[in-house]
Design an enzyme around this catalytic site. Structure first.
Site, PDB file in Angstrom:
ATOM      1  N   ASN A   1     -65.542  47.508 -11.823  1.00 38.81           N
ATOM      2  CA  ASN A   1     -65.014  46.798 -12.994  1.00 38.81           C
ATOM      3  C   ASN A   1     -64.398  45.438 -12.643  1.00 38.81           C
ATOM      4  O   ASN A   1     -64.197  44.596 -13.533  1.00 38.81           O
ATOM      5  CB  ASN A   1     -63.971  47.656 -13.735  1.00 38.81           C
ATOM      6  CG  ASN A   1     -64.557  48.844 -14.464  1.00 38.81           C
ATOM      7  OD1 ASN A   1     -63.910  49.884 -14.609  1.00 38.81           O
ATOM      8  ND2 ASN A   1     -65.801  48.735 -14.947  1.00 38.81           N
TER       9      ASN A   1
ATOM     10  N   ASP B   1     -64.773  56.035 -21.594  1.00 40.63           N
ATOM     11  CA  ASP B   1     -65.761  54.971 -21.776  1.00 40.63           C
ATOM     12  C   ASP B   1     -65.976  54.650 -23.254  1.00 40.63           C
ATOM     13  O   ASP B   1     -65.895  55.537 -24.104  1.00 40.63           O
ATOM     14  CB  ASP B   1     -67.093  55.407 -21.133  1.00 40.63           C
ATOM     15  CG  ASP B   1     -68.023  54.225 -20.893  1.00 40.63           C
ATOM     16  OD1 ASP B   1     -67.550  53.074 -20.890  1.00 40.63           O
ATOM     17  OD2 ASP B   1     -69.232  54.455 -20.706  1.00 40.63           O
TER      18      ASP B   1
HETATM   19  C1  IPE Z   1     -66.803  53.791 -15.877  1.00 39.73           C
HETATM   20  O1  IPE Z   1     -67.186  53.110 -17.012  1.00 39.73           O
HETATM   21  C2  IPE Z   1     -65.476  53.286 -15.392  1.00 39.73           C
HETATM   22  C3  IPE Z   1     -64.317  53.572 -16.219  1.00 39.73           C
HETATM   23  C4  IPE Z   1     -64.298  54.262 -17.307  1.00 39.73           C
HETATM   24  C5  IPE Z   1     -63.074  53.052 -15.718  1.00 39.73           C
HETATM   25  P1  IPE Z   1     -68.134  51.832 -16.930  1.00 39.73           P
HETATM   26  O2  IPE Z   1     -68.314  51.362 -18.325  1.00 39.73           O
HETATM   27  O3  IPE Z   1     -67.584  50.853 -15.964  1.00 39.73           O
HETATM   28  O4  IPE Z   1     -69.469  52.447 -16.331  1.00 39.73           O
HETATM   29  P2  IPE Z   1     -70.978  51.991 -16.505  1.00 39.73           P
HETATM   30  O5  IPE Z   1     -71.027  50.535 -16.145  1.00 39.73           O
HETATM   31  O6  IPE Z   1     -71.333  52.205 -17.952  1.00 39.73           O
HETATM   32  O7  IPE Z   1     -71.754  52.883 -15.605  1.00 39.73           O
HETATM   33  C1  IPE Z   2     -64.070  51.842 -20.668  1.00 38.75           C
HETATM   34  O1  IPE Z   2     -64.614  51.155 -21.730  1.00 38.75           O
HETATM   35  C2  IPE Z   2     -62.851  51.159 -20.088  1.00 38.75           C
HETATM   36  C3  IPE Z   2     -63.067  50.559 -18.761  1.00 38.75           C
HETATM   37  C4  IPE Z   2     -64.156  50.626 -18.066  1.00 38.75           C
HETATM   38  C5  IPE Z   2     -61.945  49.839 -18.204  1.00 38.75           C
HETATM   39  P1  IPE Z   2     -65.657  49.995 -21.501  1.00 38.75           P
HETATM   40  O2  IPE Z   2     -64.907  48.697 -21.397  1.00 38.75           O
HETATM   41  O3  IPE Z   2     -66.571  50.299 -20.379  1.00 38.75           O
HETATM   42  O4  IPE Z   2     -66.441  50.023 -22.879  1.00 38.75           O
HETATM   43  P2  IPE Z   2     -68.003  49.841 -23.100  1.00 38.75           P
HETATM   44  O5  IPE Z   2     -68.694  50.844 -22.230  1.00 38.75           O
HETATM   45  O6  IPE Z   2     -68.320  48.427 -22.719  1.00 38.75           O
HETATM   46  O7  IPE Z   2     -68.196  50.109 -24.552  1.00 38.75           O
HETATM   47 MG    MG Z   3     -68.355  51.291 -20.278  1.00 33.33          MG
END
Ligand code: IPE
Ligand code: IPE
Ligand code: MG
Length: 244
Positions: free
Chosen positions: A69, A21
């Site tokens: 996502n 994340d």
């Molecule tokens: C969890 O991260 C999913 C992945 C890393 C693929 P998200 O960024 O989607 O989760 P939330 O929305 O912060 O809970």
């Molecule tokens: C994790 O990084 C990757 C995926 C969920 C695909 P994020 O895209 O959630 O990054 P933040 O949480 O918005 O910084």
């Molecule tokens: Mg995230």
């Protein structure tokens, strides 16, 4: 040479699961598009694969894309769906060099055909390796996985193949996406967020949890090594009493 603590073999988690994340925030901090963050995040995947191999971790499960996502802007979703085959083509040689079998868990039918094509090809090409496994969670949701398992069991009951009274935790676990995988020993989430976000709800029951402050693109071998040190200091009890 004396046998100091440095020479004591460290406890190594057999199976490490990671919620990668913070790519978006990493990019935002630099005035870049979120996709640039995901591209840098792919480099962390490579670094962590190397770190896992060097530390003796046998199974690495990476949360790459959740069912939730799909609600992101189309440009980001498409960018991620194109990044996966590019990453696989660039790094598949590492899987062969390290005897790593690639697997995927999730609602894989939701993925676009061109994403699935390289994914399934590399999975087939590495199927025979038994040394290590890299498991990608793609269009994955813990609740979706549990729901899919319930559907499978319900179909068996309906067909008269299964007695509802005979359903045990092991029966249920047998319907998960990768039923032969042992549960993760260690779950890492980067970016300072302290939540599970629908990841491996069943399998994380007794996993040790670790929340790293670094954003995923900044999580490289050094940060992985620190996580391994933290794991080595944990004491797992599985509901029993502490051994000393
Ligand atoms: C969890 O991260 C999913 C992945 C890393 C693929 P998200 O960024 O989607 O989760 P939330 O929305 O912060 O809970
Ligand atoms: C994790 O990084 C990757 C995926 C969920 C695909 P994020 O895209 O959630 O990054 P933040 O949480 O918005 O910084
Ligand atoms: Mg995230």
């Amino acid at each position: 040479m004396t046998d100091g603590p440095a020479n004591v073999p460290q406890k190594v988690p057999h199976h490490v699961a990671i919620i990668m994340d913070g790519n978006g925030r990493w990019a935002q901090q630099r005035g870049l598009s979120r996709l640039k963050g995901h591209e840098q995040g792919a480099e962390s995947v490579r670094a962590v694969m190397k770190g896992a191999r060097n530390h003796g971790v046998r199974i690495l499960t990476l949360y790459a894309f959740s069912v939730e996502n799909w609600s992101r802007p189309a440009a980001e979703v498409n960018g991620l769906m194109n990044l996966l085959p590019r990453f696989l083509r660039k790094h598949e040689h590492l899987l062969h060099e390290n005897g790593t079998r690639l697997r995927a868990i999730g609602r894989l039918n939701d993925l676009p055909a061109n994403t699935r094509k390289d994914l399934f090809r590399v999975m087939a090409d590495t199927e025979a390796y038994t040394e290590r496994q890299l498991v990608l969670a793609l269009s994955y949701g813990g609740r979706a996985e549990l729901t899919d398992a319930v559907r499978a069991l319900a179909r068996k009951v309906k067909a008269g193949e299964l007695d509802p009274e005979a359903i045990e935790p092991e029966t249920f676990a047998g319907e998960l996406y990768a039923p032969d995988l042992p549960d993760p020993d260690f779950m890492i989430r980067t970016s300072g967020e302290q939540r599970i976000s629908n990841f491996l709800l069943w399998q994380l029951s007794y996993a040790e949890l670790y929340f790293a402050p670094e954003l995923w693109p900044d999580f490289r071998e050094e940060q992985f090594a620190e996580a391994m040190r933290v794991y080595a200091g944990r004491q797992r009890r599985f509901g029993g009493v502490a051994s000393c």
